[in-house]
Design a protein around this motif. Structure first.
Motif, PDB file in Angstrom:
ATOM      1  N   ARG A   4       0.846  -1.366   0.053  1.00  0.00           N
ATOM      2  CA  ARG A   4       0.101  -0.062   0.053  1.00  0.00           C
ATOM      3  C   ARG A   4       0.959   1.327  -0.021  1.00  0.00           C
ATOM      4  O   ARG A   4       0.248   2.335  -0.309  1.00  0.00           O
ATOM      5  N   SER A   5       2.073   1.062   0.352  1.00  0.00           N
ATOM      6  CA  SER A   5       2.864   2.241   0.561  1.00  0.00           C
ATOM      7  C   SER A   5       3.581   2.981  -0.634  1.00  0.00           C
ATOM      8  O   SER A   5       4.151   4.224  -0.644  1.00  0.00           O
TER       9      SER A   5
ATOM     10  N   GLU B 142       7.965  -4.040   1.752  1.00  0.00           N
ATOM     11  CA  GLU B 142       7.616  -2.572   1.595  1.00  0.00           C
ATOM     12  C   GLU B 142       8.051  -1.594   2.538  1.00  0.00           C
ATOM     13  O   GLU B 142       8.256  -0.319   2.194  1.00  0.00           O
ATOM     14  N   ASN B 143       8.283  -1.980   3.795  1.00  0.00           N
ATOM     15  CA  ASN B 143       8.829  -1.164   4.875  1.00  0.00           C
ATOM     16  C   ASN B 143      10.084  -0.957   5.099  1.00  0.00           C
ATOM     17  O   ASN B 143      10.661  -0.328   5.902  1.00  0.00           O
TER      18      ASN B 143
ATOM     19  N   VAL C  52      10.551   4.288   0.565  1.00  0.00           N
ATOM     20  CA  VAL C  52       9.935   5.294   0.905  1.00  0.00           C
ATOM     21  C   VAL C  52       9.914   5.804  -0.555  1.00  0.00           C
ATOM     22  O   VAL C  52      10.933   6.151  -1.214  1.00  0.00           O
TER      23      VAL C  52
ATOM     24  N   PRO D 261      10.458   6.908   6.755  1.00  0.00           N
ATOM     25  CA  PRO D 261       9.507   7.408   5.918  1.00  0.00           C
ATOM     26  C   PRO D 261       8.931   9.010   5.851  1.00  0.00           C
ATOM     27  O   PRO D 261       8.491   9.337   5.044  1.00  0.00           O
TER      28      PRO D 261
END
Length: 391
Positions: free
Chosen positions: A106-107, A175-176, A179, A342
């Motif tokens: 989602r990011s 995904e984490n 950014v 982020p």
């Protein structure tokens, strides 16, 4: 509650693992090839090899790397000062473009320009929810042992280095670990944000908490140290003293905001104490040496804070003057600048675009992947701030 009940069931867990294996399949039958610089033996040159990069998982992102910085930490691992399983692909300072995302991501989205950061976080452990993302240690951003590795060569697993393994044409990451940033940001400058700049600026602003008007000494004017100087400038420090043994680096430090420079002598702490008539409010050590960490503490005025941003070899011990602690002096570590990447990295992009963050002088050379050996040689000699591999 349903999930907890299921996970506590041995038969349910076995079913999940069987499903995972069926979904992913054997490592050698999945994924595509890319070129990467592989470390197979400590102290030996990295070799350029064809590496299989796996298929994208639900929360994973595949990125075409456009630029990756060659950091002194990579050299520490390549020379065995910090242990890590082999074979591996080093590199942890990368910028690129998203080419594929997993179903639950989602990011970021396909086509986004992104910066990678080694301090990937789970988002729900005690460290994460209390705002200390760099201390996340759940390991949930890595693949489960039941799944094929993200990286392999001929069916042999290649250990992913600090969530990234960026000395490669592509990376496959959680995904984490990413950014999204402005597409106007040059990729070579964006890459160094992921470690050197984030660590140095963060050490000054987040870890040390420099306040306007304070006096700061920064020991070591490599990529991290120069960024710490720039961070002290952003924080409003009144006096910023740059310390190094190389006159060229000291001259460079002035362009990052240093008000004073000192070529380090035998008794560095005495030099600073004399110069400041009593010591500094903050000393930031950006090398990772026993002698300079001890000097950083010794040069503090009462109430001062010494922050160690440099990576020290495993097993090195520090000796301090215990009586000095009565002056409420402190020695503390800083992991990746205590960052919240982020949020921090997009802000650093803005600072660069506004002319308040000096990245142009930080990037000293552009090289090819097969020239990585020369970049390591330059780091050993202390010749340059940062070499950046361009794809």
């Amino acid at each position: 509650m349903v999930v907890k009940a299921c996970m506590s069931s041995r038969s349910c867990m076995s079913s999940i693992l069987r499903s995972s294996r069926a979904q992913w399949g054997p490592a050698q039958e999945r994924g595509s090839f890319m070129k990467a610089a592989v470390l197979r033996e400590i102290g030996k040159p990295l070799t350029i090899e064809d590496v299989t990069i796996g298929d994208v998982g639900p929360r994973e992102v595949r990125v075409a790397v456009k630029a990756v910085g060659v950091c002194h930490s990579d050299l520490h691992f390549a020379e065995g000062h910090v242990p890590f399983p082999l074979p591996t692909i080093l590199g942890h300072e990368a910028a690129g473009i998203v080419i594929e995302v997993g179903s639950d991501v989602r990011s970021v989205k396909r086509g986004d320009h992104v910066v990678g950061c080694l301090s990937a976080f789970c988002g729900h452990c005690a460290s994460c929810v209390s705002g200390r993302l760099v201390l996340c240690s759940t390991g949930e951003t890595r693949r489960d042992a039941a799944m094929p590795p993200r990286l392999s060569i001929g069916g042999e697993a290649v250990h992913q280095f600090v969530n990234l393994s960026a000395f490669a044409e592509e990376v496959l990451v959680h995904e984490n670990a990413l950014v999204a940033i402005s597409r106007d940001m040059p990729s070579d400058k964006a890459a160094v944000l992921g470690c050197a700049v984030l660590t140095g600026v963060g050490a000054s602003i987040h870890s040390a908490g420099i306040r306007p008007g304070q006096t700061v000494a920064v020991i070591g004017c490599g990529g991290v140290g120069l960024s710490a100087i720039n961070g002290a400038l952003l924080a409003g420090a009144g006096r910023i003293i740059a310390v190094d043994r190389a006159p060229a680096k000291l001259e460079l430090a002035r362009r990052f905001g240093a008000t004073d420079v000192i070529e380090a002598g035998e008794d560095l702490a005495h030099q600073i104490l004399e110069m400041t008539r009593g010591g500094v409010d903050h000393a930031i050590e950006a090398i990772g040496l026993k002698s300079t960490v001890e000097a950083a503490f010794a040069m503090l005025r009462p109430g001062g804070i010494a922050t160690v941003a440099g990576m020290m070899p495993v097993g090195v011990k520090i000796e301090l003057e215990g009586f000095a602690l009565l002056g409420e002096r402190r020695l503390q570590g800083s992991n990746m600048g205590s960052n919240h990447f982020p949020v921090d990295i997009p802000r650093l992009v803005d600072f660069y675009m506004q002319g308040r963050l000096n990245l142009d002088d930080l990037v000293a050379a552009h090289i090819r992947l097969d020239e990585i050996g020369s970049a390591f040689d330059a780091l050993r000699k202390g010749e340059t701030a940062r070499s950046v591999i361009m794809f």
